[in-house]
Design a protein around this motif. Structure first.
Motif, short mmCIF file in Angstrom:
data_model
loop_
_atom_site.label_atom_id
_atom_site.label_comp_id
_atom_site.label_asym_id
_atom_site.label_seq_id
_atom_site.Cartn_x
_atom_site.Cartn_y
_atom_site.Cartn_z
N ASN A 114 27.98 -0.17 -20.66
CA ASN A 114 28.92 0.24 -19.62
C ASN A 114 28.39 -0.15 -18.24
O ASN A 114 27.43 -0.90 -18.11
CB ASN A 114 29.20 1.75 -19.71
CG ASN A 114 27.94 2.59 -19.47
OD1 ASN A 114 26.90 2.10 -19.00
ND2 ASN A 114 28.02 3.87 -19.78
N GLU A 115 29.01 0.40 -17.19
CA GLU A 115 28.61 0.04 -15.83
C GLU A 115 27.19 0.50 -15.50
O GLU A 115 26.58 0.03 -14.54
CB GLU A 115 29.60 0.62 -14.82
CG GLU A 115 29.64 2.14 -14.74
CD GLU A 115 30.50 2.79 -15.82
OE1 GLU A 115 30.72 4.01 -15.74
OE2 GLU A 115 30.96 2.05 -16.72
N ASN A 116 26.64 1.43 -16.31
CA ASN A 116 25.27 1.91 -16.09
C ASN A 116 24.25 1.23 -16.99
O ASN A 116 23.09 1.64 -17.05
CB ASN A 116 25.20 3.43 -16.32
CG ASN A 116 26.13 4.20 -15.41
OD1 ASN A 116 26.22 3.92 -14.22
ND2 ASN A 116 26.84 5.18 -15.96
N CYS A 117 24.71 0.22 -17.73
CA CYS A 117 23.88 -0.51 -18.70
C CYS A 117 23.53 0.34 -19.92
O CYS A 117 22.58 0.04 -20.65
CB CYS A 117 22.60 -1.06 -18.05
SG CYS A 117 22.91 -2.40 -16.89
N GLN B 112 28.42 -6.59 -20.26
CA GLN B 112 28.64 -5.40 -19.44
C GLN B 112 30.10 -5.20 -19.06
O GLN B 112 30.85 -6.15 -18.83
CB GLN B 112 27.80 -5.48 -18.16
CG GLN B 112 27.82 -4.19 -17.33
CD GLN B 112 26.88 -4.26 -16.15
OE1 GLN B 112 26.57 -5.32 -15.64
NE2 GLN B 112 26.40 -3.11 -15.70
N ARG C 69 32.95 -4.67 -16.68
CA ARG C 69 33.15 -5.07 -15.29
C ARG C 69 34.31 -4.31 -14.66
O ARG C 69 35.07 -3.62 -15.34
CB ARG C 69 33.42 -6.58 -15.21
CG ARG C 69 32.34 -7.42 -15.87
CD ARG C 69 31.04 -7.40 -15.08
NE ARG C 69 29.97 -8.07 -15.80
CZ ARG C 69 28.79 -8.35 -15.28
NH1 ARG C 69 28.52 -8.01 -14.04
NH2 ARG C 69 27.85 -8.94 -16.00
N ASN C 70 34.46 -4.47 -13.35
CA ASN C 70 35.52 -3.77 -12.62
C ASN C 70 36.90 -4.15 -13.12
O ASN C 70 37.86 -3.38 -12.99
CB ASN C 70 35.41 -4.07 -11.12
CG ASN C 70 34.19 -3.43 -10.48
OD1 ASN C 70 33.67 -2.46 -11.00
ND2 ASN C 70 33.74 -3.99 -9.37
N HIS D 145 34.68 -6.53 -20.80
CA HIS D 145 33.24 -6.72 -20.96
C HIS D 145 32.94 -8.21 -20.79
O HIS D 145 33.64 -9.06 -21.35
CB HIS D 145 32.77 -6.25 -22.35
CG HIS D 145 32.62 -4.78 -22.45
ND1 HIS D 145 33.69 -3.93 -22.64
CD2 HIS D 145 31.51 -3.98 -22.38
CE1 HIS D 145 33.26 -2.68 -22.70
NE2 HIS D 145 31.95 -2.68 -22.53
N GLN E 219 20.99 -5.85 -13.17
CA GLN E 219 21.15 -4.90 -14.26
C GLN E 219 19.88 -4.07 -14.46
O GLN E 219 19.96 -2.88 -14.79
CB GLN E 219 21.52 -5.63 -15.55
CG GLN E 219 22.96 -6.12 -15.57
CD GLN E 219 23.34 -6.75 -16.88
OE1 GLN E 219 22.50 -7.30 -17.59
NE2 GLN E 219 24.62 -6.70 -17.22
N THR F 120 27.58 -0.81 -6.23
CA THR F 120 28.45 -1.62 -7.09
C THR F 120 27.84 -3.01 -7.23
O THR F 120 27.44 -3.61 -6.24
CB THR F 120 29.85 -1.75 -6.46
OG1 THR F 120 30.41 -0.44 -6.29
CG2 THR F 120 30.77 -2.58 -7.35
#
Length: 219
Positions: free
Chosen positions: A72-75, A91, A93-94, A98, A110, A125
């Protein structure tokens, strides 16, 4: 196309859509046989074959894996206590998809995201993916989505100018700037990064007008 033309002007024999059937030594020479039977002889051969992410450990651990390890956005992987970063991680992305990015900068960012999240520190971000290359005394820089729906050019693309040529390209999808390329215009890259990060709308009359300072257009 500009880069390809530069290589050709420099005398480089570029073969596209060409397969290699065999490669072997003949004395001190290397003989490369192409798919159509043509033989090329060389003193040395350098080849790049890309990579395949090794996600076997993640598979054995029961984590969510597509081509690589999904994070996810937090790795974080599908197991919140396990993280993955770098070329092996796809990952979120916005854009909601993925995506895996093979750049040094992406792996570095990351790693910072992972470390901050473990420590409970808010992380910024992520910047859009950025990479560069120097070829034939020409500096090329790329940022964001290289699969943009259309590309708009600020400046003039003239392969004959070689290293003197300088221009910026805006990658636009659905009216929004999603990617950028600079050729011998490195100082403009920071502005492209900002425009992409803020999902700026592309305004041709502003961004393609060379009389306007791109730095002043980015607020």
């Amino acid at each position: 196309e500009f880069l390809l033309e530069q290589q050709k002007l420099a005398g480089v024999d570029v073969r596209l859509s060409t397969s290699i059937a065999d490669c072997k030594l003949d004395g001190e020479e290397i003989v490369v046989t192409l798919g159509d039977g043509e033989e090329l002889r060389a003193d040395a051969v350098v080849y790049g074959i890309g990579i395949v992410p090794n996600a076997q450990l993640a598979v054995e651990a029961g984590l969510d894996v597509d081509f690589a390890i999904k994070v996810n956005e937090n790795c974080q992987t599908s197991n919140a206590d396990i993280y993955a970063a770098g070329d092996v991680a796809t990952q979120l992305r916005n854009c909601g998809n993925h995506r895996r990015v093979e750049t040094w900068e992406n792996a570095n960012l990351q790693a910072g995201i992972f470390a901050r999240h473990v420590m409970g520190v808010e992380h910024p971000t992520p910047n859009p993916a950025w990479f560069w290359t120097d070829q034939l005394d020409i500096n090329y820089q790329f940022v964001g989505d290289m699969a943009a729906a259309e590309w708009q050019v600020r400046g003039e693309i003239n392969p004959e100018l070689r290293a003197e040529s300088s221009f910026v390209m805006f990658g636009v999808t659905d009216g929004v700037i999603v990617g950028g390329i600079t050729v011998n215009a490195a100082k403009e890259m920071r502005h492209l990064k900002k425009l992409i990060s803020k999902n700026a709308a592309f305004e041709a009359d502003k961004y393609l007008d060379l009389s306007q300072d791109l730095r002043k257009l980015v607020k």
